[in-house]
Design a protein around this motif. Structure first.
Motif, mmCIF file in Angstrom:
data_model
loop_
_atom_site.group_PDB
_atom_site.id
_atom_site.type_symbol
_atom_site.label_atom_id
_atom_site.label_comp_id
_atom_site.label_asym_id
_atom_site.label_seq_id
_atom_site.Cartn_x
_atom_site.Cartn_y
_atom_site.Cartn_z
ATOM 1 N N ASN A 52 37.879 44.681 45.398
ATOM 2 C CA ASN A 52 38.920 44.282 44.448
ATOM 3 C C ASN A 52 38.387 43.333 43.385
ATOM 4 O OD1 ASN A 52 40.817 45.857 45.722
ATOM 5 N ND2 ASN A 52 41.842 44.150 46.758
ATOM 6 N N ALA A 53 37.558 42.385 43.788
ATOM 7 C CA ALA A 53 36.994 41.448 42.819
ATOM 8 C C ALA A 53 36.054 42.156 41.843
ATOM 9 C CB ALA A 53 36.278 40.313 43.532
ATOM 10 N N GLN A 54 35.372 43.198 42.290
ATOM 11 C CA GLN A 54 34.522 43.964 41.372
ATOM 12 C C GLN A 54 35.372 44.659 40.308
ATOM 13 O OE1 GLN A 54 31.569 46.508 43.300
ATOM 14 N NE2 GLN A 54 31.476 45.053 45.000
ATOM 15 N N ILE A 55 36.503 45.204 40.726
ATOM 16 C CA ILE A 55 37.429 45.807 39.757
ATOM 17 C C ILE A 55 37.937 44.723 38.816
ATOM 18 C CG2 ILE A 55 39.686 46.935 39.516
ATOM 19 C CD1 ILE A 55 39.071 48.224 42.323
ATOM 20 N N GLY A 56 38.308 43.575 39.384
ATOM 21 C CA GLY A 56 38.782 42.456 38.592
ATOM 22 C C GLY A 56 37.743 41.924 37.632
ATOM 23 N N GLN A 57 36.499 41.932 38.045
ATOM 24 C CA GLN A 57 35.424 41.465 37.172
ATOM 25 C C GLN A 57 35.349 42.330 35.919
ATOM 26 O OE1 GLN A 57 31.404 41.909 38.723
ATOM 27 N NE2 GLN A 57 30.748 40.081 37.608
ATOM 28 N N ARG A 58 35.437 43.642 36.102
ATOM 29 C CA ARG A 58 35.405 44.541 34.936
ATOM 30 C C ARG A 58 36.613 44.298 34.025
ATOM 31 N NH1 ARG A 58 33.384 47.789 39.051
ATOM 32 N NH2 ARG A 58 35.392 48.815 39.456
ATOM 33 N N ALA A 59 37.788 44.137 34.620
ATOM 34 C CA ALA A 59 38.985 43.875 33.823
ATOM 35 C C ALA A 59 38.902 42.508 33.141
ATOM 36 C CB ALA A 59 40.229 43.955 34.704
ATOM 37 N N TYR A 60 38.364 41.523 33.851
ATOM 38 C CA TYR A 60 38.184 40.187 33.273
ATOM 39 C C TYR A 60 37.260 40.270 32.056
ATOM 40 C CZ TYR A 60 36.770 35.404 32.540
ATOM 41 O OH TYR A 60 36.506 34.187 31.939
ATOM 42 N N GLN A 61 36.137 40.944 32.222
ATOM 43 C CA GLN A 61 35.178 41.042 31.123
ATOM 44 C C GLN A 61 35.798 41.734 29.910
ATOM 45 O OE1 GLN A 61 31.979 42.902 33.325
ATOM 46 N NE2 GLN A 61 31.054 40.929 33.822
ATOM 47 N N ALA A 62 36.648 42.717 30.133
ATOM 48 C CA ALA A 62 37.263 43.455 29.034
ATOM 49 C C ALA A 62 38.409 42.692 28.373
ATOM 50 C CB ALA A 62 37.763 44.812 29.537
ATOM 51 N N ASN A 63 39.093 41.832 29.117
ATOM 52 C CA ASN A 63 40.318 41.228 28.600
ATOM 53 C C ASN A 63 40.335 39.713 28.520
ATOM 54 O OD1 ASN A 63 42.304 43.640 28.475
ATOM 55 N ND2 ASN A 63 41.282 43.855 30.451
ATOM 56 N N CYS A 64 39.501 39.038 29.273
ATOM 57 C CA CYS A 64 39.604 37.582 29.400
ATOM 58 C C CYS A 64 38.362 36.831 28.924
ATOM 59 C CB CYS A 64 39.869 37.202 30.857
ATOM 60 S SG CYS A 64 41.201 38.117 31.642
ATOM 61 N N ALA A 65 37.192 37.446 29.089
ATOM 62 C CA ALA A 65 35.932 36.749 28.826
ATOM 63 C C ALA A 65 35.787 36.303 27.381
ATOM 64 C CB ALA A 65 34.743 37.613 29.240
ATOM 65 N N LYS A 66 36.392 37.048 26.455
ATOM 66 C CA LYS A 66 36.248 36.668 25.047
ATOM 67 C C LYS A 66 36.781 35.262 24.783
ATOM 68 C CE LYS A 66 40.225 39.496 23.881
ATOM 69 N NZ LYS A 66 40.166 40.632 24.773
ATOM 70 N N CYS A 67 37.733 34.818 25.580
ATOM 71 C CA CYS A 67 38.253 33.456 25.447
ATOM 72 C C CYS A 67 37.779 32.546 26.577
ATOM 73 C CB CYS A 67 39.777 33.469 25.415
ATOM 74 S SG CYS A 67 40.469 34.305 23.981
ATOM 75 N N HIS A 68 37.961 32.984 27.826
ATOM 76 C CA HIS A 68 37.660 32.130 28.980
ATOM 77 C C HIS A 68 36.191 32.148 29.374
ATOM 78 C CE1 HIS A 68 41.717 30.796 29.841
ATOM 79 N NE2 HIS A 68 42.135 32.024 29.594
ATOM 80 N N GLY A 69 35.364 32.905 28.655
ATOM 81 C CA GLY A 69 33.925 32.872 28.851
ATOM 82 C C GLY A 69 33.426 33.692 30.020
ATOM 83 N N ALA A 70 32.122 33.881 30.040
ATOM 84 C CA ALA A 70 31.455 34.606 31.124
ATOM 85 C C ALA A 70 31.704 33.871 32.436
ATOM 86 C CB ALA A 70 29.966 34.713 30.845
ATOM 87 N N ASN A 71 32.006 34.615 33.482
ATOM 88 C CA ASN A 71 32.226 34.059 34.823
ATOM 89 C C ASN A 71 33.296 32.976 34.849
ATOM 90 O OD1 ASN A 71 30.138 35.703 35.970
ATOM 91 N ND2 ASN A 71 28.670 34.311 35.013
ATOM 92 N N ALA A 72 34.250 33.060 33.922
ATOM 93 C CA ALA A 72 35.390 32.137 33.873
ATOM 94 C C ALA A 72 34.970 30.682 33.687
ATOM 95 C CB ALA A 72 36.284 32.307 35.104
ATOM 96 N N ALA A 73 33.838 30.473 32.990
ATOM 97 C CA ALA A 73 33.302 29.130 32.770
ATOM 98 C C ALA A 73 33.937 28.416 31.592
ATOM 99 C CB ALA A 73 31.788 29.204 32.569
ATOM 100 N N GLY A 74 34.877 29.061 30.899
ATOM 101 C CA GLY A 74 35.496 28.461 29.725
ATOM 102 C C GLY A 74 34.561 28.484 28.537
#
Length: 143
Positions: A52-74
């Protein structure tokens, strides 16, 4: 008069500078970087993620990383880290992430401004993103 203006400028600059510095005391906390876009915290990435986290990682990278950064580091000057004690499950439960993605959220912990809703994500997508973020948090001592 000039001394008063100069002193006011120094106080204003110190206040604005202090507004952008966030230092915590947890293992994933670190002072903010000095460049816009630089990671705010150092994140230890686990050797592997659940399915599940692997699926989430792909979704995070596509939708969240542009703001919250790589690996959710801000990203300094952009958005806060999600690998931070503020977002631990006891303070911001999984439903908080669901509501933030669906409805946006008013700024209340960080000086980055309001977060807009994230278009195109459904509850299942966010559930997987949360699985990814929670596994990153646990790897960094945030439970």
């Amino acid at each position: 008069m000039n001394k008063t203006i100069a002193m006011a400028a120094v106080i204003l600059a110190a206040g604005v500078g202090g507004w952008f510095v966030m230092v915590g005391d947890g293992p994933a906390d670190a002072p903010t970087a000095t460049r816009t876009g630089a990671a705010i915290v150092d994140v230890v990435v686990p050797a592997s993620f659940s399915d599940n986290a692997q699926i989430g990682q792909r979704a995070y990278q596509a939708n969240c990383a542009k703001c919250h950064g790589a690996n959710a580091a801000g990203q300094d000057g952009v958005a806060p880290p999600l690998v931070h004690k503020i977002y631990e499950p006891g303070h911001h439960g999984d439903e908080s992430f669901q509501r933030a993605a669906a409805l946006g959220v008013r700024a209340h912990h960080w000086p980055f401004g309001d977060m807009a809703p994230v278009e195109g994500l459904n509850r299942a997508d966010v559930t997987m993103i949360v699985a990814y973020v929670r596994e990153l948090q646990r790897a960094n001592g945030i439970n």
